[in-house]
Design a protein around this motif. Structure first.
Motif, PDB file in Angstrom:
ATOM      1  N   ASN A 155       0.814  -1.209   0.000  1.00  0.00           N
ATOM      2  CA  ASN A 155       0.000   0.000   0.000  1.00  0.00           C
ATOM      3  C   ASN A 155       0.849   1.260   0.000  1.00  0.00           C
ATOM      4  O   ASN A 155       0.353   2.341  -0.314  1.00  0.00           O
ATOM      5  N   THR A 156       2.112   1.132   0.412  1.00  0.00           N
ATOM      6  CA  THR A 156       2.969   2.316   0.470  1.00  0.00           C
ATOM      7  C   THR A 156       3.691   2.575  -0.846  1.00  0.00           C
ATOM      8  O   THR A 156       4.329   3.601  -1.008  1.00  0.00           O
ATOM      9  N   ILE A 157       3.604   1.638  -1.778  1.00  0.00           N
ATOM     10  CA  ILE A 157       4.276   1.804  -3.066  1.00  0.00           C
ATOM     11  C   ILE A 157       3.388   2.621  -4.003  1.00  0.00           C
ATOM     12  O   ILE A 157       2.190   2.328  -4.137  1.00  0.00           O
ATOM     13  N   PRO A 158       3.930   3.668  -4.647  1.00  0.00           N
ATOM     14  CA  PRO A 158       3.114   4.476  -5.556  1.00  0.00           C
ATOM     15  C   PRO A 158       2.453   3.620  -6.641  1.00  0.00           C
ATOM     16  O   PRO A 158       3.145   2.942  -7.409  1.00  0.00           O
ATOM     17  N   ARG A 159       1.129   3.650  -6.685  1.00  0.00           N
ATOM     18  CA  ARG A 159       0.384   2.815  -7.618  1.00  0.00           C
ATOM     19  C   ARG A 159       0.742   3.121  -9.076  1.00  0.00           C
ATOM     20  O   ARG A 159       0.806   2.225  -9.918  1.00  0.00           O
ATOM     21  N   LYS A 160       1.004   4.392  -9.346  1.00  0.00           N
ATOM     22  CA  LYS A 160       1.329   4.788 -10.719  1.00  0.00           C
ATOM     23  C   LYS A 160       2.573   4.054 -11.225  1.00  0.00           C
ATOM     24  O   LYS A 160       2.647   3.684 -12.395  1.00  0.00           O
ATOM     25  N   LEU A 161       3.534   3.840 -10.338  1.00  0.00           N
ATOM     26  CA  LEU A 161       4.767   3.167 -10.748  1.00  0.00           C
ATOM     27  C   LEU A 161       4.522   1.691 -11.035  1.00  0.00           C
ATOM     28  O   LEU A 161       5.076   1.135 -11.988  1.00  0.00           O
ATOM     29  N   GLU A 212       1.697   0.345 -11.994  1.00  0.00           N
ATOM     30  CA  GLU A 212       0.930   0.252 -13.240  1.00  0.00           C
ATOM     31  C   GLU A 212       1.846   0.481 -14.433  1.00  0.00           C
ATOM     32  O   GLU A 212       1.702  -0.172 -15.474  1.00  0.00           O
ATOM     33  N   SER A 245      13.505  15.853 -12.705  1.00  0.00           N
ATOM     34  CA  SER A 245      12.516  14.882 -13.187  1.00  0.00           C
ATOM     35  C   SER A 245      11.926  15.244 -14.544  1.00  0.00           C
ATOM     36  O   SER A 245      11.289  14.403 -15.190  1.00  0.00           O
TER      37      SER A 245
END
Length: 211
Positions: free
Chosen positions: A2-8, A10, A47
């Protein structure tokens, strides 16, 4: 998880679908034959300026070194932890790259801070110590453009810092020897984020021109 950015996550799944669940043989080739990039890029950590995205390259095309403000330090005699220098040595001596591009860009945070502060202001800072590498660029810009706007001075310093890095590259014998033998070419490029332009330094006119 849950702490991992979902966008990454995906994004990785899309990457995996594209390269590992089809007949795409690119990564199999890179594993079997190893990497053979012909171009090294020294770029900024910013970035917004990922070289592979800006130059629309495939995996294996570029050997990329990223650090604050896309700087190249000169050769130093002392031992230490020289990540940028080690990567340049590997790219030149082991991978035998044919081109080195120092890729600067507009709105660089490191250069902007250097110009706004009037030089290095905190000797105890890792960033300030690193930015000392291009203090000469800042001083020369301020001497030549004392009445210019802060934006103009910063842009000029961003571009001048690229030239300092190109000069520093030539302090390494294994770079200089390859350049003099015609086996390696050095390039100074500047990415103008606002206008979507890529400029290169032209020694003949001693200025940056559009690519």
């Amino acid at each position: 998880m849950n702490t991992i950015p979902r966008k990454l996550l995906e994004g990785f799944q899309r990457f995996r679908e594209r390269h590992f669940k089809s007949d795409d043989s690119l990564y199999q080739q890179l594993v079997t034959e190893g990497q053979t990039p012909r171009t090294m890029v020294v770029a900024c950590c910013d970035s917004r300026v990922d070289p592979a995205l800006v130059l629309d390259c495939e995996p294996g095309d570029l050997f990329v070194i990223r650090n604050v403000a896309n700087l190249v330090p000169p050769i130093e005699g002392r031992a230490g932890h020289h990540g940028t220098t080690a990567a340049i040595e590997y790219g030149v001596r082991n991978l035998c790259v044919e081109h080195i591009i120092v890729l600067g860009h507009a709105h660089c945070g490191g250069i902007g801070a250097l110009v706004r502060s009037g030089g290095v202001s905190n000797p105890g800072s890792f960033i300030d110590d690193w930015m000392c590498l291009v203090e000469s660029a800042r001083r020369s810009v301020m001497a030549e453009m004392p009445n210019a706007s802060l934006k103009e001075q910063t842009r000029a310093c961003e571009q001048r810092a690229i030239l300092v890095s190109l000069e520093n590259l030539m302090t390494f014998s294994w770079v200089r020897e390859r350049v003099e033998a015609g086996k390696l070419r050095l390039h100074g490029w500047y990415f103008d984020i606002e206008n979507g332009q890529l400029l290169r330094y032209d020694e003949a006119v001693r200025d940056y021109i559009a690519l």
